[in-house]
Design a protein around this motif. Structure first.
Motif, short mmCIF file in Angstrom:
data_model
loop_
_atom_site.label_atom_id
_atom_site.label_comp_id
_atom_site.label_asym_id
_atom_site.label_seq_id
_atom_site.Cartn_x
_atom_site.Cartn_y
_atom_site.Cartn_z
N HIS A 184 50.14 49.29 89.73
CA HIS A 184 49.05 48.73 90.54
C HIS A 184 47.69 48.91 89.88
O HIS A 184 46.72 48.30 90.28
N GLU A 185 47.63 49.78 88.87
CA GLU A 185 46.35 49.98 88.21
C GLU A 185 46.06 48.88 87.18
O GLU A 185 45.04 48.89 86.52
N ARG A 212 32.61 45.69 103.87
CA ARG A 212 32.64 47.13 103.67
C ARG A 212 34.11 47.55 103.57
O ARG A 212 34.90 47.25 104.45
N THR A 213 34.48 48.21 102.49
CA THR A 213 35.86 48.68 102.35
C THR A 213 35.83 50.17 102.02
O THR A 213 34.76 50.73 101.79
N ASN A 214 37.02 50.77 102.00
CA ASN A 214 37.09 52.20 101.70
C ASN A 214 36.58 52.51 100.31
O ASN A 214 36.12 53.61 100.03
N ASP A 215 36.72 51.54 99.41
CA ASP A 215 36.32 51.79 98.02
C ASP A 215 34.86 51.43 97.77
O ASP A 215 34.37 51.60 96.67
N GLY A 216 34.20 50.89 98.77
CA GLY A 216 32.81 50.51 98.58
C GLY A 216 32.56 49.11 99.06
O GLY A 216 33.43 48.47 99.65
N VAL A 240 32.22 45.25 98.89
CA VAL A 240 32.70 44.13 98.08
C VAL A 240 31.77 42.94 98.33
O VAL A 240 31.73 42.42 99.45
N SER A 286 36.54 43.26 88.66
CA SER A 286 36.67 43.68 90.05
C SER A 286 35.29 43.57 90.70
O SER A 286 34.29 43.95 90.11
N LEU A 335 34.17 45.29 92.88
CA LEU A 335 33.65 46.63 93.17
C LEU A 335 32.92 47.21 91.96
O LEU A 335 32.08 48.08 92.10
N ARG A 336 33.29 46.75 90.80
CA ARG A 336 32.67 47.26 89.58
C ARG A 336 32.24 46.11 88.70
O ARG A 336 32.78 45.90 87.63
#
Ligand SMILES: Nc1ncnc2c1ncn2[C@@H]1O[C@H](COP(=O)(O)OP(=O)(O)O)[C@@H](O)[C@H]1O
Ligand SMILES: Nc1ncnc2c1ncn2[C@@H]1O[C@H](COP(=O)(O)OP(=O)(O)O)[C@@H](O)[C@H]1O
Ligand code: SF4
Ligand code: SF4
Ligand SMILES: [Mg+2]
Ligand SMILES: [Mg+2]
Lengths: 326, 319, 323
Positions: A155-156, B13-17, B19, B276, B278-279
């Motif tokens: 998954h990474e 808003r997601t758990n990872d930040g 989006v 991504s 997110l990044r």
């Protein structure tokens, strides 16, 4: 070199029974693959195209004996492997590999990708763990993954990288023939080309033979040396890739190829296009005569009753139609 | 002007930040015009259209900017008002015809349901209209098809049923999210033909999402290319395909294998994969994959600028 | 279609046959479970034991015993209890059926109606305080042991607060025939119905809420929204309708089991002489004929309930109908 057949089918057929004797419509048979005779020569890439449900995946699975074969014969390097038992097939498994469409579904999410690639080596090879690690590193380099990727989980990775892992697994045991069932269909457009190139490089380096399935016809044309067009379980046209695309002889191939949207800068709608009416008939009740006749734009009475055979009308070109465009 | 979207931003808003799925998208749509939206998966095509339809139900979403339909602001419109527009003035066709219809009702029932949600007519009248609509989208036997359940139809026929449903109230704006991606090319050709024909007969404006450059080039009047939540290039079909300017558009067009002529030995591929959200890379989001990337690309983010044919790239602006 | 029904019927018979054989073997052929020893009492002499054995036919081959027992249940209907000699088993079962059916049917109506309402309300207001409250109550209902709940109910309605205005209508424990006294039948059963239903309301409410919320994620719900339908209509006509399939499965299994005797605890607490109580007593005494009869009866209901569930499935889900 390219002339010796590595894989050959003779009137190969695969039937599935669905339902039981007791269900409302009784037991019925799907003729998913019907009377396929195909020769695959060493080093070439045979592309299988056709609408979904026409039997491409079923044929692919028969070719590597993931399915038992119902009719006809399957020969690997001239040896009949139609009804070999699983244990007799074991040494052959190494040489016949398969890559599937969805790279994430075929990789165990809880195992590191290095492990996943090493797995076939452990099962089939007699290598020490150091040799296995070295081979995994070599494979990772071959498919364009970084050495430190071995410790990661599926998954990474992005879809393209996962498909690279799938390919590394398939080539781990130095196979001769790899069957690729829609290997790029789930990938982003910008990533597809990378994988197509990778497959070409590997073929050259490792002297692989491919059977390549994709619903994107331009990708199939790019990859394949030869193409077989399938309709309702049978091959209706076969020949060198560029030729079949440029001068298809079967009305179905013509419609299929003309339906591919291509980037053009002329005013829209100018490209000649054959639009087929109706749906693909159910393989449970295939039409009489030529299977394509209900949708064929040039069908005549004879097509309704008489089924055309796949015949070689020119060296290397075969077609199954009473009135091919030759 | 049917639709005018200005600086639309959608973030989750997601758990990872956070989006930022859509980050400053603007476009206009004229009456009976087809706008093609191309981009890879995750580039924000679906989210931008769901925003237009008011269909983003995720409580973690935040929507900014302006969406004007016939001059009327849709962002912040009460749900009741939006509902009156949806399915009536603005209709939508979805990607996967296999799952877009409720499995337990006949398609006739489902289309009639939509008609009766917006028009005060009898069931019999609605059913008669359903039959007309199914005939219009080329069902061979519309009367019989009405009593079919979705699972009894092929993918292509299901998509036709969804299109018939979308057309049932003569929408001024039709939004189609990859309506042919799940279909065979042979079936796709029929559906594209149908969309063209319907644009002519119903005079609907169409926003057509796809990831297939070929499809856009056959259908759209104007095209918008998206990458990582932003529009990187827009222009008329001719402008965009005969003179692609953004390095991403060029690379994408270049990586499609040709259907005729000489086969290249290797395809010109784009390295790497889409970023991504997110990044996102600093500066231009396409920077790390861009073949002509240079210093300014890391420091600032290129704007799309104005004009009918525009590309969000420093190189293009410079030229 | 007729073929399918016949096949189903054949399957039912086969399942019941299998169950009867297994039960028979468990009680007869298991070492240390000598029914004669049970019947003769703890300190019986070998002669007495032998007499009992002969008396009850335990000295004949197993298959003969089995065949005799089946004949007595299904053909002559004169099977008698091993424990209360002369007590006919089949009429005893017949007498208990209306009690259990009354109890289970009433409770089922209650729990289906209430749990559907709870499921819908909770799903519609998901993550709100109301949803959380309903789900907490549901969990409470699930975690209360039926027996304990029944005792508490009795304590409140029969003794502690019986004389208050709220519970003075509650009749004493026991069952009243519907045909003799419909009002009494209804009143005596209200408290048992509620007691039995509470557990299932908790389970079904939670299951339905989860199923509706899952349905609401489906693509066709987005289509329904795009059609401009109201949220209420989307919830009831599209999400609920497709969620009922899971609900019906669960219901069929539970209903079959309850009618078959799992309402035992409720029956015991409220002094209702239903199938559950009958089975329980028979097991206590190792009363094989009675066990046999009740098990046959129970398996019949479970199998019938399954067949009905299959049928309702086909009504609910057109995908299961072949064209
Ligand atoms: N395991 C199976 N059981 C029954 N029918 C099957 C099975 N696998 C495939 N089929 C049927 O065989 C036909 C060919 O399927 P497939 O080989 O998957 O086509 P393709 O890969 O070309 O889309 C289809 O009609 C399909 O429904
Ligand atoms: N509800 C959501 N929560 C978080 N992220 C989301 C949500 N919906 C979409 N996204 C993200 O927004 C981005 C754009 O998605 P989408 O519009 O579906 O792309 P496309 O349709 O172009 O493939 C994706 O990265 C996706 O993961
Ligand atoms: S045989 Fe007849 S129906 Fe079949 S493809 Fe040829 S012309 Fe068409
Ligand atoms: S701005 Fe720079 S990195 Fe971005 S596309 Fe243009 S040249 Fe490439
Ligand atoms: Mg397939
Ligand atoms: Mg999308």
């Amino acid at each position: 070199m390219t002339d010796s057949p590595i894989l050959e089918t003779r009137s190969l057929g695969k039937r599935f029974s669905i339902g039981t004797r007791f269900s409302a419509e009784g037991k019925r048979t799907v003729h998913a693959v019907d009377n396929v005779s195909l020769t695959v020569r060493r080093g070439e890439t045979v592309g299988l195209v056709g609408e979904s449900g026409c039997g491409k995946s079923t044929l692919a699975r028969c070719l590597v004996r993931l399915y038992d074969i119902s009719d006809g014969e399957l020969l690997f390097e001239g040896e009949d492997i139609t009804s070999k038992s699983l244990s007799e097939l074991r040494p052959l498994r190494r040489r016949l590999q398969m890559v599937f469409q969805d790279p994430s579904a075929s990789l165990n999410p809880r195992r590191r990708v290095g492990d996943l690639v090493a797995e076939p080596l452990r099962i089939h090879g007699k290598l020490s763990s150091r040799e296995i690690a070295a081979r995994v590193a070599e494979l990772f380099e071959l498919v364009g993954l970084l050495p430190d990727h071995v410790m990661r989980y599926p998954h990474e990775f992005s879809g393209g990288q996962r498909q690279r892992v799938g390919i590394a697994r398939a080539i781990a045991l130095n196979p001769d023939l790899v069957v690729l069932d829609e290997p790029v269909s789930a990938l982003d457009v910008s990533v597809q080309a990378q994988i197509v190139n990778l497959l070409a490089d590997l073929q050259e380096k490792l002297n692989l033979t491919y059977i390549f399935i994709a619903h994107d016809l331009s990708v199939v044309r790019q990859v394949s040396t030869r193409i077989a067009v399938m309709y309702l379980g049978s091959i209706v046209e076969e020949g060198p890739a560029e030729e079949v695309f440029a001068t298809s002889a079967h009305p179905y191939s013509q419609a299929l190829i003309s339906a591919v949207p291509v980037v053009e800068t002329t005013p829209s709608g100018t490209r000649k296009r054959i639009i087929l009416t109706g749906d693909v008939p159910s393989p449970l009740k295939p039409p009489s005569g030529c299977r394509f006749h209900p949708r064929c734009p040039i069908a005549v009475e004879r097509c309704r009753t008489e089924r055309p055979e796949l015949k070689e009308y020119r060296p290397g070109r075969k077609v199954a139609c009473h009135f091919p465009t030759v | 002007m049917i639709l005018s979207v200005r600086d639309l931003k959608v973030s989750f808003r997601t758990n990872d930040g956070l989006v930022r799925a859509i980050d400053g998208v603007s476009f206009d749509l004229e009456e009976s015009e087809i706008l093609g939206v191309v981009g890879e998966s995750g580039s924000g095509k679906t989210v931008s259209l769901l925003a237009v339809m008011g269909l983003i139900t995720d409580p973690n979403a935040s929507i900014e900017g302006s969406i004007r339909y016939k001059g009327r602001e849709l962002v912040g419109l009460p749900p009741r008002e939006l509902r009156r527009l949806r399915g009536n003035e603005i209709a939508m066709i979805f990607q996967d015809p296999m799952t877009a219809l409720t499995p337990v009702y006949t398609i006739g029932w489902q289309i009639a349901e939509q008609i009766r949600a917006h028009q005060n007519i009898s069931k019999a009248k609605a059913m008669a209209r359903v039959e007309e609509l199914l005939a219009e989208v080329n069902f061979p036997n519309p009367h019989e098809a009405m009593s079919r359940y979705p699972h009894q139809l092929s993918g292509g026929m299901r998509q036709r049923a969804v299109i018939a449903m979308a057309l049932s109230c003569n929408p001024a704006l039709l939004v189609a999210d990859e309506p042919t991606t799940a279909l065979d090319v042979t079936v796709q050709a029929g559906i594209l033909d149908l969309v063209r024909k319907l644009r002519a007969t119903h005079k609907s404006a169409v926003v057509f999402i796809t990831h297939d450059m070929g499809v856009v080039s056959e259908l759209a009047d104007r095209v918008m290319v998206m990458y990582a939540g932003r529009v990187v290039e827009r222009g008329s079909r001719m402008e965009l395909f005969s003179d692609p300017r953004h390095p991403y558009t060029r690379a994408l067009l270049g990586s499609i294998p040709p259907l005729t002529g000489e086969k290249p030995r290797r395809l010109p591929a784009i390295p790497g994969s889409p970023p991504s959200l997110l990044r996102l890379p600093q500066g231009c989001a396409f920077g790390p994959r861009c073949p002509v990337h240079y210093e300014p690309c890391v420091t600032g983010r290129p704007d799309l600028g104005i004009g009918t044919h525009a590309a969000a790239c420093f190189r293009v602006a410079q030229a | 279609m007729i073929y399918a029904i016949l096949r189903r019927f054949g399957q039912m018979l086969f399942v019941m046959f299998g169950i009867s054989v297994i039960v028979f073997l468990i009680f007869f052929a298991t070492p240390g479970a000598d029914p004669a020893a049970r019947i003769a009492g703890r300190n019986a002499s070998p002669e007495v034991l032998e007499a009992v054995r002969h008396n009850f036919g335990f000295d004949r081959p197993l298959y003969v015993q089995y065949a005799k027992m089946m004949e007595k249940i299904f053909v002559t209907g004169d099977l008698t209890s091993f424990v209360n000699r002369g007590w006919k088993v089949v009429p005893a079962v017949m007498d208990s059926i209306p009690v259990t059916l009354s109890l289970v049917f009433g409770a089922a109506i209650l729990w289906v109606v209430v749990s559907i309402i709870i499921g819908i309300v909770a799903a519609a207001t998901r993550d709100s305080w109301l949803d959380k409250l309903l789900m907490a109550l549901g969990l409470l209902g699930i975690s209360m042991p039926v027996y304990w709940l029944g005792e508490v109910m009795n304590l409140i309605t029969q003794s502690r607060y019986h004389d208050s205005w709220a519970f003075s209508w509650v009749p004493p424990l026991g069952y009243k025939n519907f045909s003799d006294d419909p009002k009494g039948w209804f009143l005596t059963l209200i408290i048992p119905w509620i007691t039995l239903a509470i557990l299932y309301i908790g389970i079904y409410g939670r299951v339905l809420r989860a199923a509706i919320i899952e349905s609401l994620q489906e693509d066709f719900i987005r289509t329904a929204r795009a059609k401009g339908l109201s949220e209420t209509r989307i919830l009831l006509r599209h999400a609920l309708r497709t969620s009922l399939i899971a609900f019906v499965t669960l219901f069929g299994l539970d209903f079959g089991a309850l009618v078959g005797g799992s309402a035992l605890l409720t029956e015991v607490v409220f002094g209702l002489h239903g199938i559950g109580k009958l089975t329980y007593d028979a097991l206590q005494n190792l009363d094989l004929p009675m066990i046999m009869a009740t098990v046959m009866y129970a398996s019949m209901f479970v199998v019938i309930a399954n067949a009905v569930v299959d049928f309702v499935y086909i009504l609910l889900d057109p995908r299961l109908r072949t064209s």
